[in-house]
Design a protein around this motif. Structure first.
Motif, short mmCIF file in Angstrom:
data_model
loop_
_atom_site.label_atom_id
_atom_site.label_comp_id
_atom_site.label_asym_id
_atom_site.label_seq_id
_atom_site.Cartn_x
_atom_site.Cartn_y
_atom_site.Cartn_z
N ALA A 19 0.84 -1.21 0.00
CA ALA A 19 0.00 0.00 0.00
C ALA A 19 0.87 1.25 0.00
CB ALA A 19 -0.90 0.00 1.23
N GLU A 20 0.40 2.24 -0.73
CA GLU A 20 1.08 3.54 -0.76
C GLU A 20 0.11 4.60 -0.27
OE1 GLU A 20 2.68 6.70 -4.06
OE2 GLU A 20 2.87 4.57 -4.51
N LYS A 21 0.51 5.36 0.73
CA LYS A 21 -0.33 6.42 1.27
C LYS A 21 -0.46 7.55 0.25
CE LYS A 21 -0.53 9.21 5.48
NZ LYS A 21 0.22 9.50 6.71
N VAL A 22 -1.72 7.88 -0.11
CA VAL A 22 -1.94 8.93 -1.09
C VAL A 22 -2.74 10.10 -0.53
CG1 VAL A 22 -1.74 7.41 -3.09
CG2 VAL A 22 -3.98 7.77 -2.05
N ILE A 34 -8.26 10.26 8.67
CA ILE A 34 -8.66 9.22 7.74
C ILE A 34 -7.53 9.11 6.73
CG2 ILE A 34 -10.27 8.49 5.94
CD1 ILE A 34 -12.46 9.94 7.56
N ILE A 35 -6.95 7.92 6.63
CA ILE A 35 -5.84 7.66 5.74
C ILE A 35 -6.38 7.02 4.46
CG2 ILE A 35 -3.64 6.43 5.45
CD1 ILE A 35 -3.60 8.57 7.67
N ILE A 36 -5.86 7.44 3.33
CA ILE A 36 -6.22 6.85 2.05
C ILE A 36 -4.97 6.23 1.45
CG2 ILE A 36 -7.20 7.23 -0.24
CD1 ILE A 36 -8.48 9.81 1.00
N GLU A 37 -5.07 4.94 1.12
CA GLU A 37 -3.94 4.21 0.54
C GLU A 37 -4.32 3.64 -0.82
OE1 GLU A 37 -1.57 2.70 4.49
OE2 GLU A 37 -2.96 1.30 3.55
N SER A 38 -3.34 3.57 -1.69
CA SER A 38 -3.49 3.00 -3.02
C SER A 38 -2.84 1.62 -3.03
CB SER A 38 -2.79 3.92 -4.03
OG SER A 38 -2.67 3.30 -5.27
N ILE A 39 -3.55 0.64 -3.61
CA ILE A 39 -3.03 -0.72 -3.69
C ILE A 39 -3.21 -1.23 -5.11
CG2 ILE A 39 -3.31 -3.08 -2.85
CD1 ILE A 39 -4.65 -1.80 -0.36
N ASN A 40 -2.12 -1.68 -5.71
CA ASN A 40 -2.19 -2.33 -7.02
C ASN A 40 -2.22 -3.83 -6.79
OD1 ASN A 40 -2.09 0.03 -8.65
ND2 ASN A 40 0.09 0.17 -8.22
N ASP A 41 -3.18 -4.51 -7.41
CA ASP A 41 -3.29 -5.96 -7.28
C ASP A 41 -2.06 -6.60 -7.92
OD1 ASP A 41 -3.93 -8.71 -7.54
OD2 ASP A 41 -6.06 -8.25 -7.65
N HIS A 50 -8.34 1.63 -3.74
CA HIS A 50 -8.04 2.65 -2.73
C HIS A 50 -8.78 2.28 -1.45
CE1 HIS A 50 -6.93 4.84 -6.39
NE2 HIS A 50 -6.05 5.40 -5.60
N LEU A 51 -8.04 2.23 -0.35
CA LEU A 51 -8.61 1.96 0.97
C LEU A 51 -8.64 3.25 1.76
CD1 LEU A 51 -6.71 -1.24 2.16
CD2 LEU A 51 -9.07 -1.08 1.41
N ALA A 52 -9.71 3.46 2.50
CA ALA A 52 -9.79 4.58 3.45
C ALA A 52 -10.08 3.98 4.82
CB ALA A 52 -10.89 5.55 3.04
N TYR A 53 -9.31 4.40 5.82
CA TYR A 53 -9.52 3.88 7.17
C TYR A 53 -9.18 4.94 8.20
CZ TYR A 53 -4.48 3.09 6.99
OH TYR A 53 -3.12 3.27 6.84
N PHE A 54 -9.71 4.76 9.40
CA PHE A 54 -9.55 5.68 10.51
C PHE A 54 -8.25 5.38 11.24
CE2 PHE A 54 -10.51 7.07 14.89
CZ PHE A 54 -10.97 8.35 14.64
N SER A 75 -13.07 1.31 4.08
CA SER A 75 -13.84 1.45 2.85
C SER A 75 -12.92 1.16 1.69
CB SER A 75 -14.40 2.87 2.76
OG SER A 75 -15.08 3.05 1.56
N ILE A 76 -13.44 0.53 0.64
CA ILE A 76 -12.62 0.21 -0.52
C ILE A 76 -13.35 0.63 -1.80
CG2 ILE A 76 -13.53 -2.14 -0.75
CD1 ILE A 76 -10.65 -2.97 -1.60
N SER A 77 -12.57 1.10 -2.75
CA SER A 77 -13.07 1.39 -4.08
C SER A 77 -11.98 0.99 -5.07
CB SER A 77 -13.41 2.87 -4.24
OG SER A 77 -13.91 3.11 -5.53
#
Length: 150
Positions: A19-22, A34-41, A50-54, A75-77
């Motif tokens: 994961a990379e914090k974006v 709230i942190i948003i991270e990018s994940i490439n499969d 993109h994951l968002a978490y507290f 949360s994931i999108s």
């Protein structure tokens, strides 16, 4: 004995996404974000989630008295970010873990599992909490249709 235990664990880590914090959005005066991270499969080219978490701040940790644990709300999108190419992915109903991140010292983690709905040609990405003793009903899901995947 230790070698046989560590090898499967090392193989699992090798196929798990990084994961990379974006993004980081402050939500209150206690340092909670709230942190948003990018994940490439790692096994499906052209898909980014993109994951968002507290993320609890120090003041909140001191007030709550639970220093070492974060909530498992996530949360994931996921979206197509290029031509989709399927690698050697799991095709069973249980899917395959794509990402895992600890949310406490030992027992709690956030996981992203990919399930391939072959009949509908859709990738399903499920973000969920995992605990040793109690499961979590907190889930979030995102789907990617495979119209022209190779």
């Amino acid at each position: 004995m230790l070698r046989t235990i560590c090898l499967p664990f090392a193989l699992m880590l090798a196929t798990t996404a990084h994961a990379e914090k974006v993004g980081e959005v402050g939500v209150d005066w206690f340092g909670n974000d709230i942190i948003i991270e990018s994940i490439n499969d790692p096994k499906v080219q052209g898909v980014t989630c993109h994951l968002a978490y507290f993320d609890r701040g120090i003041i909140d940790r001191l007030q709550q008295g639970n220093w070492f644990e974060d909530p498992s709300n996530t949360s994931i999108s996921c979206t197509q970010t290029g031509p989709i190419t399927l690698g050697d992915i799991a095709r069973g109903k249980g899917g395959e873990q794509v990402f895992k991140e600890s949310r406490s010292i030992i027992f709690k983690s956030i996981r992203v599992t990919r399930v391939f709905d072959e009949a509908n040609q859709t990738l399903i990405y499920l973000a969920h909490g995992s605990e040793v003793s109690q499961g979590s009903a907190k889930t979030s899901m995102s789907t990617i249709p495979l119209y022209q995947a190779k």
